[in-house]
Enzyme design. Structure first.
Site, PDB file in Angstrom:
ATOM      1  N   GLY A 184       0.847  -1.183   0.000  1.00  0.00           N
ATOM      2  CA  GLY A 184       0.000   0.000   0.000  1.00  0.00           C
ATOM      3  C   GLY A 184       0.877   1.224   0.000  1.00  0.00           C
ATOM      4  O   GLY A 184       2.086   1.144  -0.214  1.00  0.00           O
ATOM      5  N   VAL A 189       4.111  -5.701   2.509  1.00  0.00           N
ATOM      6  CA  VAL A 189       4.136  -6.966   3.235  1.00  0.00           C
ATOM      7  C   VAL A 189       4.748  -8.027   2.332  1.00  0.00           C
ATOM      8  O   VAL A 189       4.329  -8.195   1.182  1.00  0.00           O
ATOM      9  CB  VAL A 189       2.723  -7.404   3.678  1.00  0.00           C
ATOM     10  CG1 VAL A 189       2.809  -8.671   4.523  1.00  0.00           C
ATOM     11  CG2 VAL A 189       2.044  -6.293   4.473  1.00  0.00           C
ATOM     12  N   LYS A 204       6.268  -7.267   7.536  1.00  0.00           N
ATOM     13  CA  LYS A 204       5.646  -5.992   7.187  1.00  0.00           C
ATOM     14  C   LYS A 204       6.609  -4.849   7.437  1.00  0.00           C
ATOM     15  O   LYS A 204       7.118  -4.675   8.542  1.00  0.00           O
ATOM     16  CB  LYS A 204       4.362  -5.773   7.987  1.00  0.00           C
ATOM     17  CG  LYS A 204       3.653  -4.475   7.606  1.00  0.00           C
ATOM     18  CD  LYS A 204       2.242  -4.410   8.144  1.00  0.00           C
ATOM     19  CE  LYS A 204       1.525  -3.173   7.606  1.00  0.00           C
ATOM     20  NZ  LYS A 204       0.122  -3.104   8.035  1.00  0.00           N
ATOM     21  N   ASP A 298      -5.465   2.428  14.937  1.00  0.00           N
ATOM     22  CA  ASP A 298      -5.519   2.348  13.472  1.00  0.00           C
ATOM     23  C   ASP A 298      -6.458   1.231  13.012  1.00  0.00           C
ATOM     24  O   ASP A 298      -6.145   0.485  12.089  1.00  0.00           O
ATOM     25  CB  ASP A 298      -4.110   2.125  12.917  1.00  0.00           C
ATOM     26  CG  ASP A 298      -3.963   2.637  11.485  1.00  0.00           C
ATOM     27  OD1 ASP A 298      -4.788   3.474  11.066  1.00  0.00           O
ATOM     28  OD2 ASP A 298      -3.024   2.203  10.797  1.00  0.00           O
TER      29      ASP A 298
END
Length: 484
Positions: A184, A189, A204, A298
């Site tokens: 992203g 990842v 990650k 988050d």
């Protein structure tokens, strides 16, 4: 309205929104420079302000045709942006790699890894024609990101690209990179091999824009041990942490399934019972973390994973914080703007109800197919998040069950005192029809069996009987790991 249409994706990503996120400053700057470099992926995520800050750190330099720009094997501290002309890149062949030679045209970036590592250059570059370059020295870049930490996103994209390239970065610490699991704007990842266990894990990479924030770095190190100790069926297991290439990597269990975000944006709404189950299990995971003083900060669909056996897993405690350290007055605030509660935006102390707000926005997104507040201008988005009441989902989706609609209404109340007091109360508000018992308080039993070759059959039969007896209980997960 069409269900599940992605827009303004960037505001759903984890980021720092600065110390005064509601300040209505204007964005002015060198739009011509932005257009010149818009085709370079390396700078695709930067704003005009960030491009301007980067431009100030660049030094124009010219090379004549045939002149060496960088040499293979040397240690370099400079990255070059080719502004005009052509360069030739050549890497000598070895027993493990073939000789490589090619010509590149402007615009392109050269020697980017010098911003992160002092390892020798892997190729030579010289001017194929007369060229104009913009040079960025590592020390200048370090000064730049201290003033404008968001520019460090360049490094995240850079390292991520190198980890994906054949012949690029092959190891992170002691972990061997196998492939890519997902990426992203702020995180990549990768699949990697655990050196001792010999099993596949997920690696990650945290955004450099977060890591270069000094407050975040200290906080991450402080909370890492708490995160690694979390042991709940609905929380992804974290095994280890690594530091490499200017950032931190979280090593966690590799999951098979899909992110909730991908399920939402397939264009068809999830069933009501499935939505309830996801909310049950995510809230259960959050309550477990809250009981240990940890605030996730988050919660969002891209951090919720649905395994192939329909188990919900809460991911990415990378910016989690202990509730006693959560006040952010006069500090940058971290989070994903589309899901941030008012108190997080305003830098006030956080508690479990802050995560519930984000879970409520996630529930809204599962029902409606989009978040309630999303603007291309982040300041306009944050003002709406602080001031505007979340729309009633029943006005958009009339057949939404009452318990889910009320869950969304109460969890997303602007005042914390108007929300559920904790995740247990939120879970209990949902109808339990067609939903298994929530794991509000999780228990785990670890069983080890040592046996010889002659007992393999007996052990296999015993495990099969145990699996069969527990399979009817959806709230129970059995995981068998074999060694030897």
């Amino acid at each position: 309205m069409l269900f599940g249409i992605r827009r303004n994706r960037k505001n759903k990503d984890t980021q720092s929104i600065g110390e005064d996120p509601l300040f209505d400053g204007s964005l002015t700057g060198s739009e011509d420079f932005r257009r010149d470099w818009s085709e370079l992926d390396l700078f695709a995520d930067l704003t005009i302000q960030e491009i301007d800050a980067l431009k100030e750190a660049l030094e124009p330099v010219k090379f004549s045709s045939g002149q060496v720009i960088m040499s293979e094997g040397e240690t370099g501290n400079d990255m070059f942006l080719l502004d005009r002309g052509q360069v030739r890149i050549e890497a000598r062949g070895t027993e493990s790699k073939e000789h490589f030679s090619t010509v590149l045209h402007a615009p392109t970036a050269l020697g980017e890894m010098a911003l992160i590592t002092s390892e020798p250059r892997t190729a030579s570059v010289w001017a194929h024609t007369d060229v104009d370059c913009l040079r960025l020295n590592r020390s200048s870049f370090d000064k730049l990101i201290k003033k404008n930490v968001a520019v460090a996103r360049i490094l995240t994209r850079l390292v991520g690209d190198r980890l994906q390239e054949i012949g690029g970065i092959q190891k992170v610490g002691k972990y061997q990179i196998i492939g890519v699991l997902g990426k992203g704007n702020v995180a990549h990842v990768f699949e990697a091999l655990h050196p001792e266990l010999g099993q596949s894990v997920a690696l990650k990479m945290l955004s450099h824009a977060l890591v270069y924030d000094p407050q975040f770095g200290v906080q991450f190190d402080r909370e890492a041990q708490i995160v690694a100790a979390l042991d709940h069926p609905n929380i992804v297991r974290v095994f280890d942490f690594e530091r490499a290439y200017g950032t931190r990597f979280t090593v966690m269990e590799r999951l098979e399934g899909e992110q909730l975000e991908d399920l939402i944006y397939k264009g068809q709404r999830l069933s009501w019972s499935r939505i309830r189950r996801i909310l049950f299990e995510t809230a259960s995971a959050l309550q477990y973390a809250h009981d240990r003083g940890l605030i996730h900060r988050d919660v969002k669909p891209s951090n919720i994973f649905i395994t192939r056996n329909e188990q919900t897993k809460l991911l990415d405690f990378g910016i989690s914080i202990h509730k006693d350290n959560s006040e952010a007055k006069n500090k940058a605030r971290l989070g994903s703007p589309c899901y941030m509660p008012p108190e997080q935006i305003l830098g006030e102390p956080l508690d479990g109800r802050s995560d519930l707000y984000a879970l409520g926005i996630t529930a809204y997104e599962m029902v409606v197919g989009e978040v309630p507040f999303n603007e291309s201008d982040i300041r306009a988005l944050l003002r709406r998040q602080v001031r505007e009441k979340t729309p009633d989902v029943r006005e958009l989706v009339p057949d939404c069950p009452q318990d889910i609609a009320e869950f969304i209404q109460l969890t997303t109340a602007k005042r914390r005192d108007d929300r559920f007091p904790d995740c247990v109360a939120a879970i209990q508000s949902l109808s339990q029809r067609n939903v298994s018992e929530p794991l509000i308080r999780a228990h785990r039993v670890k069983l080890s069996i040592d046996y010889g070759d002659g007992s393999v059959g007996a052990v296999d039969r015993a495990i099969a009987q145990l699996e069969a007896s527990l399979s009817a209980h959806q709230s129970i997960t059995l995981k068998v790991t074999r060694r030897g």
